[in-house]
Scaffold this motif. Structure first.
Motif, mmCIF file in Angstrom:
data_model
loop_
_atom_site.group_PDB
_atom_site.id
_atom_site.type_symbol
_atom_site.label_atom_id
_atom_site.label_comp_id
_atom_site.label_asym_id
_atom_site.label_seq_id
_atom_site.Cartn_x
_atom_site.Cartn_y
_atom_site.Cartn_z
ATOM 1 N N LEU A 91 6.066 5.731 6.001
ATOM 2 C CA LEU A 91 5.175 4.863 5.218
ATOM 3 C C LEU A 91 3.797 5.489 5.047
ATOM 4 O O LEU A 91 3.202 5.395 3.978
ATOM 5 C CB LEU A 91 5.021 3.498 5.895
ATOM 6 C CG LEU A 91 6.089 2.478 5.602
ATOM 7 C CD1 LEU A 91 5.859 1.222 6.434
ATOM 8 C CD2 LEU A 91 6.106 2.124 4.129
ATOM 9 N N THR A 95 2.606 6.002 1.320
ATOM 10 C CA THR A 95 1.650 5.015 0.827
ATOM 11 C C THR A 95 0.229 5.281 1.275
ATOM 12 O O THR A 95 -0.677 4.547 0.897
ATOM 13 C CB THR A 95 2.040 3.596 1.293
ATOM 14 O OG1 THR A 95 1.945 3.538 2.709
ATOM 15 C CG2 THR A 95 3.415 3.209 0.833
ATOM 16 N N GLY A 98 -0.356 1.876 4.358
ATOM 17 C CA GLY A 98 0.714 0.902 4.257
ATOM 18 C C GLY A 98 0.802 -0.070 5.414
ATOM 19 O O GLY A 98 1.895 -0.463 5.805
ATOM 20 N N ARG A 100 0.036 -3.287 5.606
ATOM 21 C CA ARG A 100 0.667 -4.554 5.212
ATOM 22 C C ARG A 100 2.172 -4.358 5.022
ATOM 23 O O ARG A 100 2.967 -5.173 5.482
ATOM 24 C CB ARG A 100 0.036 -5.087 3.930
ATOM 25 C CG ARG A 100 0.674 -6.393 3.487
ATOM 26 C CD ARG A 100 -0.035 -6.993 2.315
ATOM 27 N NE ARG A 100 -1.355 -7.421 2.774
ATOM 28 C CZ ARG A 100 -2.375 -7.613 1.967
ATOM 29 N NH1 ARG A 100 -2.260 -7.425 0.684
ATOM 30 N NH2 ARG A 100 -3.529 -8.020 2.444
ATOM 31 N N THR A 101 2.553 -3.279 4.356
ATOM 32 C CA THR A 101 3.976 -2.993 4.157
ATOM 33 C C THR A 101 4.673 -2.821 5.498
ATOM 34 O O THR A 101 5.798 -3.304 5.693
ATOM 35 C CB THR A 101 4.148 -1.719 3.300
ATOM 36 O OG1 THR A 101 3.407 -1.887 2.096
ATOM 37 C CG2 THR A 101 5.597 -1.447 2.992
#
Length: 157
Positions: A91, A95, A98, A100-101
């Motif tokens: 991630l 990103t 990331g 939150r992801t």
């Protein structure tokens, strides 16, 4: 050493000096490599509490019952921690951060993993196995949520 440090005074909140503060508490970050072993220790502690209370941790598998032992929970904590570390690294590469992801992914994986304790032989075992999943999941999710930032050499500490 400054006069404040000699006198035992801490730096004021929000001054930018000293250890990172979040929520008014000092927080020491665990390095990413330490999260899988920490998850295994958390799993072992929950297992020890369950067995000390007299719970029989058994789960239904296929056509029979299987006892959930210490080796099972430690290995599972390590494996899931290592998979989480790899997913978090991926991630970060794709990103940038990331966070939150990452937390959404952890929540989804935890929800799916909670299907396992539903196959426990007793309600008591189900309760402890749910606690096990939540404790290990929280350890991994929160332990890997932020990247440890290092200051370049030659710059201020």
């Amino acid at each position: 050493m400054t006069m404040d440090q000699q006198a035992g005074r801490t730096t004021p909140r929000g001054s930018g000096a000293g250890p990172s503060r979040r929520g008014g508490m000092f927080r020491r970050r665990t390095p990413a490599w330490g999260v899988p072993p920490l998850a295994a220790v958390v799993a072992a502690v929950v297992w020890a509490v369950a067995t000390a209370s007299g719970a029989e941790l058994t789960a239904r598998t296929g056509g029979g019952l299987r006892e959930v032992g210490l080796v099972d929970v430690v290995v599972a904590g390590l494996v899931v921690g290592l998979l989480g570390w790899a997913a978090r690294a991926l991630l970060r590469r794709t990103t940038g951060d990331g966070e939150r992801t990452w937390l959404v992914l952890c929540g989804a994986v935890l929800l799916v993993s909670l299907a396992g304790p539903l196959g426990a032989a007793t309600r008591e075992a189900a309760g402890f196995l749910v606690a096990e999943h939540v404790a290990v999941g929280a350890t991994i999710a929160l332990g890997l949520r932020r990247e440890v930032r290092r200051t370049p050499r030659g710059r201020g500490a």
